[in-house]
Design a protein around this motif. Sequence first.
Motif, PDB file in Angstrom:
ATOM      1  N   MET A  78       0.910  -1.086   0.262  1.00  0.00           N
ATOM      2  CA  MET A  78      -0.056   0.087  -0.160  1.00  0.00           C
ATOM      3  C   MET A  78       0.677   1.279  -0.089  1.00  0.00           C
ATOM      4  O   MET A  78       0.516   2.111  -0.597  1.00  0.00           O
ATOM      5  CB  MET A  78      -0.971   0.024   1.306  1.00  0.00           C
ATOM      6  N   LEU A  79       1.700   1.281   0.749  1.00  0.00           N
ATOM      7  CA  LEU A  79       2.860   2.636   0.969  1.00  0.00           C
ATOM      8  C   LEU A  79       3.590   2.580  -0.546  1.00  0.00           C
ATOM      9  O   LEU A  79       3.604   3.746  -0.968  1.00  0.00           O
ATOM     10  CB  LEU A  79       3.802   2.333   2.041  1.00  0.00           C
ATOM     11  N   VAL A  80       4.042   1.525  -1.230  1.00  0.00           N
ATOM     12  CA  VAL A  80       4.579   1.618  -2.483  1.00  0.00           C
ATOM     13  C   VAL A  80       3.505   2.329  -3.360  1.00  0.00           C
ATOM     14  O   VAL A  80       3.817   2.942  -4.303  1.00  0.00           O
ATOM     15  CB  VAL A  80       5.169   0.154  -2.705  1.00  0.00           C
ATOM     16  N   THR A  81       2.467   1.647  -3.477  1.00  0.00           N
ATOM     17  CA  THR A  81       1.412   2.034  -4.309  1.00  0.00           C
ATOM     18  C   THR A  81       1.016   3.742  -4.283  1.00  0.00           C
ATOM     19  O   THR A  81       0.939   4.675  -5.067  1.00  0.00           O
ATOM     20  CB  THR A  81       0.034   1.418  -4.206  1.00  0.00           C
ATOM     21  N   LEU A  82       1.219   4.217  -3.080  1.00  0.00           N
ATOM     22  CA  LEU A  82       0.842   5.613  -2.699  1.00  0.00           C
ATOM     23  C   LEU A  82       2.004   6.314  -3.141  1.00  0.00           C
ATOM     24  O   LEU A  82       1.691   7.369  -3.643  1.00  0.00           O
ATOM     25  CB  LEU A  82       0.675   5.491  -1.182  1.00  0.00           C
ATOM     26  N   SER A  83       3.051   5.898  -2.935  1.00  0.00           N
ATOM     27  CA  SER A  83       4.164   6.718  -3.628  1.00  0.00           C
ATOM     28  C   SER A  83       4.169   6.731  -4.879  1.00  0.00           C
ATOM     29  O   SER A  83       4.625   7.788  -5.611  1.00  0.00           O
ATOM     30  CB  SER A  83       5.630   6.007  -2.942  1.00  0.00           C
ATOM     31  N   LEU A  84       3.923   5.747  -5.789  1.00  0.00           N
ATOM     32  CA  LEU A  84       3.710   5.781  -7.008  1.00  0.00           C
ATOM     33  C   LEU A  84       2.766   6.429  -7.636  1.00  0.00           C
ATOM     34  O   LEU A  84       2.650   7.290  -8.512  1.00  0.00           O
ATOM     35  CB  LEU A  84       3.661   4.153  -7.607  1.00  0.00           C
ATOM     36  N   MET A  85       1.411   6.554  -6.774  1.00  0.00           N
ATOM     37  CA  MET A  85       0.395   7.245  -7.200  1.00  0.00           C
ATOM     38  C   MET A  85       0.764   8.885  -7.106  1.00  0.00           C
ATOM     39  O   MET A  85       0.412   9.684  -7.825  1.00  0.00           O
ATOM     40  CB  MET A  85      -0.965   7.152  -6.368  1.00  0.00           C
ATOM     41  N   SER A  86       1.552   9.212  -6.160  1.00  0.00           N
ATOM     42  CA  SER A  86       1.993  10.665  -5.940  1.00  0.00           C
ATOM     43  C   SER A  86       3.040  11.007  -6.901  1.00  0.00           C
ATOM     44  O   SER A  86       2.852  12.099  -7.337  1.00  0.00           O
ATOM     45  CB  SER A  86       2.504  10.810  -4.503  1.00  0.00           C
ATOM     46  N   MET A  87       3.678  10.084  -7.343  1.00  0.00           N
ATOM     47  CA  MET A  87       4.604  10.482  -8.670  1.00  0.00           C
ATOM     48  C   MET A  87       3.907  10.795  -9.833  1.00  0.00           C
ATOM     49  O   MET A  87       4.121  11.707 -10.421  1.00  0.00           O
ATOM     50  CB  MET A  87       5.274   9.271  -8.927  1.00  0.00           C
ATOM     51  N   PHE A  88       2.564  10.114  -9.987  1.00  0.00           N
ATOM     52  CA  PHE A  88       1.908  10.423 -11.261  1.00  0.00           C
ATOM     53  C   PHE A  88       0.884  11.617 -11.054  1.00  0.00           C
ATOM     54  O   PHE A  88       0.656  12.457 -11.904  1.00  0.00           O
ATOM     55  CB  PHE A  88       0.872   9.098 -11.656  1.00  0.00           C
ATOM     56  N   ILE A  89       0.678  11.933  -9.653  1.00  0.00           N
ATOM     57  CA  ILE A  89      -0.357  13.000  -9.612  1.00  0.00           C
ATOM     58  C   ILE A  89       0.370  14.116  -9.429  1.00  0.00           C
ATOM     59  O   ILE A  89      -0.298  15.515  -9.933  1.00  0.00           O
ATOM     60  CB  ILE A  89      -1.194  12.825  -8.458  1.00  0.00           C
ATOM     61  N   PHE A  90       1.313  14.515  -8.628  1.00  0.00           N
ATOM     62  CA  PHE A  90       2.078  15.724  -8.384  1.00  0.00           C
ATOM     63  C   PHE A  90       3.014  15.859  -9.157  1.00  0.00           C
ATOM     64  O   PHE A  90       3.942  14.812  -9.358  1.00  0.00           O
ATOM     65  CB  PHE A  90       2.270  15.628  -6.579  1.00  0.00           C
ATOM     66  N   ARG A  91       3.612  16.929  -9.162  1.00  0.00           N
ATOM     67  CA  ARG A  91       5.012  17.475 -10.083  1.00  0.00           C
ATOM     68  C   ARG A  91       6.180  17.448  -9.211  1.00  0.00           C
ATOM     69  O   ARG A  91       5.712  17.703  -7.851  1.00  0.00           O
ATOM     70  CB  ARG A  91       4.734  18.730 -10.920  1.00  0.00           C
ATOM     71  N   GLY A  92       7.038  17.332  -9.544  1.00  0.00           N
ATOM     72  CA  GLY A  92       8.377  16.975  -8.823  1.00  0.00           C
ATOM     73  C   GLY A  92       8.917  17.993  -8.032  1.00  0.00           C
ATOM     74  O   GLY A  92       9.908  18.647  -8.388  1.00  0.00           O
ATOM     75  N   SER A  93       8.425  18.557  -7.147  1.00  0.00           N
ATOM     76  CA  SER A  93       9.111  19.459  -6.043  1.00  0.00           C
ATOM     77  C   SER A  93       9.909  18.919  -5.169  1.00  0.00           C
ATOM     78  O   SER A  93       9.980  17.446  -5.254  1.00  0.00           O
ATOM     79  CB  SER A  93       8.266  20.496  -5.353  1.00  0.00           C
ATOM     80  N   THR A  94      10.802  19.301  -4.630  1.00  0.00           N
ATOM     81  CA  THR A  94      11.713  18.794  -3.638  1.00  0.00           C
ATOM     82  C   THR A  94      11.240  18.096  -2.570  1.00  0.00           C
ATOM     83  O   THR A  94      11.426  16.909  -2.204  1.00  0.00           O
ATOM     84  CB  THR A  94      13.023  19.653  -3.282  1.00  0.00           C
TER      85      THR A  94
END
Length: 128
Positions: A78-94
């Motif tokens: 679930m944590l890995v999926t959540l991190s991958l989802m945030s990679m697709f949803i949000f743009r890459g700020s630091t």
Amino acid sequence: MDKSQSQDTECPAEAMLTDGSSTKELPFMIMFIKYLLFALLVIFMVCAAAYSISSRRTADPLIQGTRRSIMNMLLGGMLVTLSLMSMFIFRGSTLNVVIEAAFLLLGLFNIFSGLRSFSYYSRMRSGS
């Protein structure tokens, strides 16, 4: 300059996107991946809750440990999926990249520790 020449030279990037290549399918694929990751997140959450409830209701400590290790692996997924989802949803700020990396590492650690404890409890149950 006539109208057809001005359309050809205005924006070459638009011409590359509309030339019939597979770049038209890119937004569809990203949306498909987002929905797939969301479905995986819901599945991991429901299964982790089910294993948590079933591990608390059993009296045998070996079965309890086995179910908790499976729950740990599901929470890691679930944590890995959540991190991958945030990679697709949000743009890459630091800050986003740091939080995504932390979720990814924590999820991978949970999966690894769940696998280790599952192998321990399965060896204990088999008696060897």
